[in-house]
Scaffold this motif. Sequence first.
Motif, PDB file in Angstrom:
ATOM      1  N   VAL A 113    -151.403 -40.382  91.517  1.00 10.88           N
ATOM      2  CA  VAL A 113    -150.031 -41.197  91.912  1.00 10.88           C
ATOM      3  C   VAL A 113    -149.114 -39.948  92.113  1.00 10.88           C
ATOM      4  O   VAL A 113    -149.059 -38.921  91.738  1.00 10.88           O
ATOM      5  N   GLU A 114    -148.182 -40.173  93.040  1.00 13.78           N
ATOM      6  CA  GLU A 114    -147.277 -39.400  93.589  1.00 13.78           C
ATOM      7  C   GLU A 114    -145.782 -40.087  93.225  1.00 13.78           C
ATOM      8  O   GLU A 114    -145.714 -41.475  93.640  1.00 13.78           O
ATOM      9  N   PHE A 115    -144.856 -39.520  92.606  1.00 16.10           N
ATOM     10  CA  PHE A 115    -143.635 -39.934  92.292  1.00 16.10           C
ATOM     11  C   PHE A 115    -142.464 -39.343  93.301  1.00 16.10           C
ATOM     12  O   PHE A 115    -142.825 -38.369  93.568  1.00 16.10           O
ATOM     13  N   PHE A 116    -141.829 -40.256  94.044  1.00 19.43           N
ATOM     14  CA  PHE A 116    -140.796 -39.596  94.903  1.00 19.43           C
ATOM     15  C   PHE A 116    -139.335 -40.249  94.665  1.00 19.43           C
ATOM     16  O   PHE A 116    -139.160 -41.247  94.187  1.00 19.43           O
ATOM     17  N   GLU A 117    -138.352 -39.563  95.259  1.00 19.02           N
ATOM     18  CA  GLU A 117    -136.891 -39.956  94.934  1.00 19.02           C
ATOM     19  C   GLU A 117    -136.187 -40.012  96.498  1.00 19.02           C
ATOM     20  O   GLU A 117    -135.069 -40.401  96.386  1.00 19.02           O
ATOM     21  N   ASP A 118    -136.812 -39.644  97.265  1.00 21.12           N
ATOM     22  CA  ASP A 118    -136.240 -39.704  98.714  1.00 21.12           C
ATOM     23  C   ASP A 118    -135.900 -40.992  99.140  1.00 21.12           C
ATOM     24  O   ASP A 118    -136.456 -42.151  98.940  1.00 21.12           O
ATOM     25  N   ALA A 119    -134.452 -41.369  99.305  1.00 26.05           N
ATOM     26  CA  ALA A 119    -133.688 -42.561  99.556  1.00 26.05           C
ATOM     27  C   ALA A 119    -134.390 -43.284 100.644  1.00 26.05           C
ATOM     28  O   ALA A 119    -134.517 -44.761 100.592  1.00 26.05           O
ATOM     29  N   ASP A 120    -134.921 -42.580 101.616  1.00 27.03           N
ATOM     30  CA  ASP A 120    -135.329 -43.534 102.835  1.00 27.03           C
ATOM     31  C   ASP A 120    -136.816 -44.147 102.657  1.00 27.03           C
ATOM     32  O   ASP A 120    -136.737 -45.206 102.928  1.00 27.03           O
ATOM     33  N   ARG A 121    -137.504 -43.212 101.720  1.00 32.14           N
ATOM     34  CA  ARG A 121    -138.849 -43.771 101.575  1.00 32.14           C
ATOM     35  C   ARG A 121    -138.664 -44.828 100.580  1.00 32.14           C
ATOM     36  O   ARG A 121    -139.341 -45.906 100.517  1.00 32.14           O
ATOM     37  N   LEU A 122    -137.741 -44.568  99.510  1.00 35.48           N
ATOM     38  CA  LEU A 122    -137.338 -45.562  98.433  1.00 35.48           C
ATOM     39  C   LEU A 122    -136.849 -46.806  99.324  1.00 35.48           C
ATOM     40  O   LEU A 122    -137.303 -48.060  98.827  1.00 35.48           O
ATOM     41  N   LEU A 123    -135.759 -47.057 100.184  1.00 31.43           N
ATOM     42  CA  LEU A 123    -135.547 -48.363 100.667  1.00 31.43           C
ATOM     43  C   LEU A 123    -136.724 -48.929 101.583  1.00 31.43           C
ATOM     44  O   LEU A 123    -136.704 -50.122 101.358  1.00 31.43           O
ATOM     45  N   ALA A 124    -137.600 -48.038 102.087  1.00 31.02           N
ATOM     46  CA  ALA A 124    -138.589 -48.741 102.807  1.00 31.02           C
ATOM     47  C   ALA A 124    -139.710 -49.493 101.758  1.00 31.02           C
ATOM     48  O   ALA A 124    -140.236 -50.596 102.118  1.00 31.02           O
ATOM     49  N   VAL A 125    -139.947 -49.001 100.787  1.00 30.29           N
ATOM     50  CA  VAL A 125    -140.953 -49.591  99.583  1.00 30.29           C
ATOM     51  C   VAL A 125    -140.120 -50.590  98.980  1.00 30.29           C
ATOM     52  O   VAL A 125    -140.737 -51.818  98.936  1.00 30.29           O
ATOM     53  N   VAL A 126    -138.826 -50.681  98.823  1.00 30.41           N
ATOM     54  CA  VAL A 126    -138.016 -51.874  98.068  1.00 30.41           C
ATOM     55  C   VAL A 126    -137.966 -53.064  99.035  1.00 30.41           C
ATOM     56  O   VAL A 126    -138.106 -54.131  98.873  1.00 30.41           O
ATOM     57  N   THR A 127    -137.850 -52.653 100.707  1.00 30.48           N
ATOM     58  CA  THR A 127    -137.748 -53.608 101.410  1.00 30.48           C
ATOM     59  C   THR A 127    -138.981 -54.418 101.580  1.00 30.48           C
ATOM     60  O   THR A 127    -139.133 -55.491 101.981  1.00 30.48           O
ATOM     61  N   ARG A 128    -139.924 -53.615 101.969  1.00 33.63           N
ATOM     62  CA  ARG A 128    -141.411 -54.176 101.947  1.00 33.63           C
ATOM     63  C   ARG A 128    -141.927 -55.122 100.666  1.00 33.63           C
ATOM     64  O   ARG A 128    -142.279 -56.180 100.743  1.00 33.63           O
ATOM     65  N   LEU A 129    -141.297 -54.840  99.531  1.00 38.21           N
ATOM     66  CA  LEU A 129    -142.051 -55.397  98.222  1.00 38.21           C
ATOM     67  C   LEU A 129    -140.992 -56.667  98.289  1.00 38.21           C
ATOM     68  O   LEU A 129    -141.563 -57.717  98.041  1.00 38.21           O
ATOM     69  N   THR A 130    -139.857 -56.668  98.713  1.00 38.98           N
ATOM     70  CA  THR A 130    -138.711 -57.953  98.570  1.00 38.98           C
ATOM     71  C   THR A 130    -139.282 -58.757  99.798  1.00 38.98           C
ATOM     72  O   THR A 130    -139.429 -60.192  99.558  1.00 38.98           O
ATOM     73  N   GLU A 131    -139.641 -58.306 100.846  1.00 34.49           N
ATOM     74  CA  GLU A 131    -140.229 -59.260 102.043  1.00 34.49           C
ATOM     75  C   GLU A 131    -141.540 -59.922 101.692  1.00 34.49           C
ATOM     76  O   GLU A 131    -141.594 -60.948 101.823  1.00 34.49           O
ATOM     77  N   LEU A 132    -142.447 -59.335 100.989  1.00 39.52           N
ATOM     78  CA  LEU A 132    -143.680 -59.950 100.460  1.00 39.52           C
ATOM     79  C   LEU A 132    -143.272 -60.745  99.478  1.00 39.52           C
ATOM     80  O   LEU A 132    -144.081 -62.199  99.685  1.00 39.52           O
ATOM     81  N   HIS A 133    -142.209 -60.884  98.530  1.00 34.61           N
ATOM     82  CA  HIS A 133    -142.114 -61.895  97.525  1.00 34.61           C
ATOM     83  C   HIS A 133    -141.361 -62.885  98.086  1.00 34.61           C
ATOM     84  O   HIS A 133    -141.148 -64.105  97.424  1.00 34.61           O
ATOM     85  N   GLU A 134    -140.390 -62.607  99.125  1.00 34.83           N
ATOM     86  CA  GLU A 134    -139.386 -63.687  99.555  1.00 34.83           C
ATOM     87  C   GLU A 134    -139.857 -64.450 100.968  1.00 34.83           C
ATOM     88  O   GLU A 134    -139.446 -65.578 100.934  1.00 34.83           O
ATOM     89  N   ARG A 135    -141.097 -64.085 101.405  1.00 37.38           N
ATOM     90  CA  ARG A 135    -141.531 -64.571 102.441  1.00 37.38           C
ATOM     91  C   ARG A 135    -141.800 -66.152 102.284  1.00 37.38           C
ATOM     92  O   ARG A 135    -141.582 -66.736 103.087  1.00 37.38           O
ATOM     93  N   PRO A 136    -142.310 -66.374 101.199  1.00 33.39           N
ATOM     94  CA  PRO A 136    -142.700 -68.085 100.808  1.00 33.39           C
ATOM     95  C   PRO A 136    -141.314 -68.819 100.839  1.00 33.39           C
ATOM     96  O   PRO A 136    -141.640 -69.890 100.910  1.00 33.39           O
ATOM     97  N   ARG A 137    -140.349 -68.209 100.613  1.00 36.54           N
ATOM     98  CA  ARG A 137    -139.295 -69.041 100.399  1.00 36.54           C
ATOM     99  C   ARG A 137    -138.617 -69.683 101.596  1.00 36.54           C
ATOM    100  O   ARG A 137    -138.642 -69.091 102.656  1.00 36.54           O
TER     101      ARG A 137
END
Length: 207
Positions: A113-137
């Motif tokens: 496992v790699e933990f990271f703090e880079d803001a751009d990478r974080l935004l990309a992960v948060v965006t993808r997770l959000t899209e995954l779970h919001e898509r059915p709505r």
Amino acid sequence: MYIPPAFRESELPVLHEMMQAARLANLVTATPSGLICTPLPLLLDPGEEEHGVLYGHLARANSQWKEPVIGDALALFNGPDAYVTPSWYATKQETGKVVPTWNYIAVHAYGPVEFFEDADRLLAVVTRLTELHERPRAQPWAVSDAPPEFVKAQLRGIVGLRLPIARLEGKRKMSQNRGAADRAGVAAGLAASADANDRGVAGLIPP
């Protein structure tokens, strides 16, 4: 994970499907301070690496990301599960030689496992997770719906993680070791349950 041959699942696409259906995982790491476990929604990218890559994030205040990790991390994915009473088995009427058990689906994913703090990478992960779970709505919410400065502030409170999967173990324990009559009894018993989880497991019992 102990997996008798009758319950082993080894097909990669099926394992990925089981992981994606689980929704919430548990990330476990061994550290000098002992084992640490955090429940997390994880995103699986099946196209990365040989077995896929998991992405997610945890609270910056969570000490798990700060502790040195000993060996691989482990992500636990649990699927549908249900108690099985011996009363549902035809064998109970024939011999009485039956005991209770539990039917369940589980996948264990191991990797560094790699933990990271880079803001751009974080935004990309948060965006993808959000899209995954919001898509059915009907009206999906997007990260971009929030004010940019607010999003930046929220990102400062989390740390990202990337886990390339080195090894997968899958178990689908759905009464495959019982005869057809016993399986039919289990399926019928679960289907008649008032618990929605039980009814979901009923459909997974093989005929």
